[in-house]
Design a protein around this motif. Structure first.
Motif, short mmCIF file in Angstrom:
data_model
loop_
_atom_site.label_atom_id
_atom_site.label_comp_id
_atom_site.label_asym_id
_atom_site.label_seq_id
_atom_site.Cartn_x
_atom_site.Cartn_y
_atom_site.Cartn_z
N ARG A 2 0.84 -1.19 0.00
CA ARG A 2 0.00 0.00 0.00
C ARG A 2 0.88 1.26 0.00
O ARG A 2 2.05 1.21 0.42
N ASN A 3 0.32 2.36 -0.44
CA ASN A 3 1.06 3.62 -0.43
C ASN A 3 1.54 3.95 0.97
O ASN A 3 0.81 3.79 1.96
N HIS A 5 3.68 2.37 2.61
CA HIS A 5 3.92 1.12 3.35
C HIS A 5 2.89 0.93 4.46
O HIS A 5 3.18 0.39 5.53
N ARG A 6 1.67 1.39 4.21
CA ARG A 6 0.60 1.29 5.20
C ARG A 6 0.17 -0.16 5.35
O ARG A 6 -0.11 -0.84 4.36
N ALA A 8 -2.31 -3.43 6.33
CA ALA A 8 -3.70 -3.70 5.97
C ALA A 8 -4.67 -3.09 6.97
O ALA A 8 -5.77 -2.68 6.61
N ARG A 12 -5.24 5.97 7.14
CA ARG A 12 -4.46 7.08 6.60
C ARG A 12 -4.27 8.13 7.70
O ARG A 12 -5.01 8.14 8.69
N VAL A 171 -8.48 -4.84 3.51
CA VAL A 171 -7.67 -3.69 3.90
C VAL A 171 -8.59 -2.58 4.39
O VAL A 171 -9.74 -2.46 3.96
N LEU A 174 -9.75 2.67 2.44
CA LEU A 174 -9.26 2.59 1.07
C LEU A 174 -9.03 3.96 0.44
O LEU A 174 -9.86 4.86 0.56
N GLU A 175 -7.89 4.10 -0.23
CA GLU A 175 -7.68 5.22 -1.14
C GLU A 175 -8.44 4.92 -2.43
O GLU A 175 -8.87 3.80 -2.67
N GLU A 178 -7.24 1.98 -4.53
CA GLU A 178 -7.62 0.69 -3.95
C GLU A 178 -9.11 0.43 -4.14
O GLU A 178 -9.52 -0.68 -4.48
#
Length: 238
Positions: A2-3, A5-6, A8, A12, A171, A174-175, A178
């Protein structure tokens, strides 16, 4: 990966700024990553006709996206008219916020919440609910301070978060990238005592097993509990 290194189960970065609209009765700018929503509350000394003379209040919401909130400019709904998506989201926000308080304790007042998306990168309805709930708290405090209410009514915290299944694994939060690739998309709304208010879950490609739903609900629970920490931060009176 994930952006950023986030993990699951990672939210944010979340920030809250109170009192950003001085003419509102309560206002919050909530940022969840690159999703930014301005939530303002107006107190009206009236209720909808169906509640007239019943001695209780009402909470309702309006939601919209600014034209440049997304990658390509969207048309103003003041010109094109509200979409079905907009109607659905603002009804969800209103239903969720009405769970915060016994409406009989508000007297014949309407709290009208405006949720305006300044920048959209997924999860705008969830950010709107989380931010608007904090703005409602400010507005109710204003009602007490101005003598519209004799005492602060008990308020039940409310927050929301998105969860999805991306690349076969659940996850949290979500962005947009995603969300666009998700096999399952869900929005969870929870009250501060751990009860669900609303759950929206959709399979985008194929049906999914109950165990996967349980895993998503567990992620949502952990994420929303962290969002409730916003209720403990100082400076919310604005």
């Amino acid at each position: 990966m994930r952006n950023g290194h986030r993990p699951a189960d990672g939210l944010r970065p979340v920030s809250i700024e109170y009192g950003v609209q001085p003419h509102a009765d309560g206002s919050v700018l909530i940022k969840m990553g690159q999703t930014h929503v301005l939530c303002g509350v107006t107190i009206e000394e009236k209720v909808p006709p169906f509640l007239k003379d019943r001695g209780q209040g009402w909470i309702t919401a309006e939601y919209g996206m600014l034209p440049c909130a997304t990658h390509s400019r969207g048309r103003r709904e003041a010109v094109s008219g509200p979409s079905g998506r907009t109607h659905e989201i603002q009804r969800l926000i209103g239903r969720s916020l009405r769970m915060m308080v016994d409406l009989r304790l508000l007297g014949e007042h309407t709290l009208r919440i405006d949720c305006d998306v300044l920048n959209a990168d997924g999860g705008t309805r969830c950010a709107s609910i989380t931010g608007a709930a904090l703005a409602v708290r400010m507005a109710v405090r204003q009602m007490v301070d101005r003598g519209r209410l004799t005492a602060m009514p008990p308020l039940l915290p409310v927050a929301a978060v998105s969860v999805g299944v991306v690349g076969g694994r659940p996850v949290l939060d979500l962005e947009y990238s995603e969300d666009a690739a998700a096999d399952v998309d869900a929005n969870f709304v929870m009250s501060g005592d751990g009860r669900w208010i609303e759950v929206q879950t959709t399979a985008e490609g194929a049906p999914f097993q109950p165990a996967l739903f349980t895993a998503m609900a567990d992620l949502a629970t952990g994420g929303i509990r962290r969002l409730f920490l916003l209720w403990e931060q100082e400076g919310w009176r604005g």
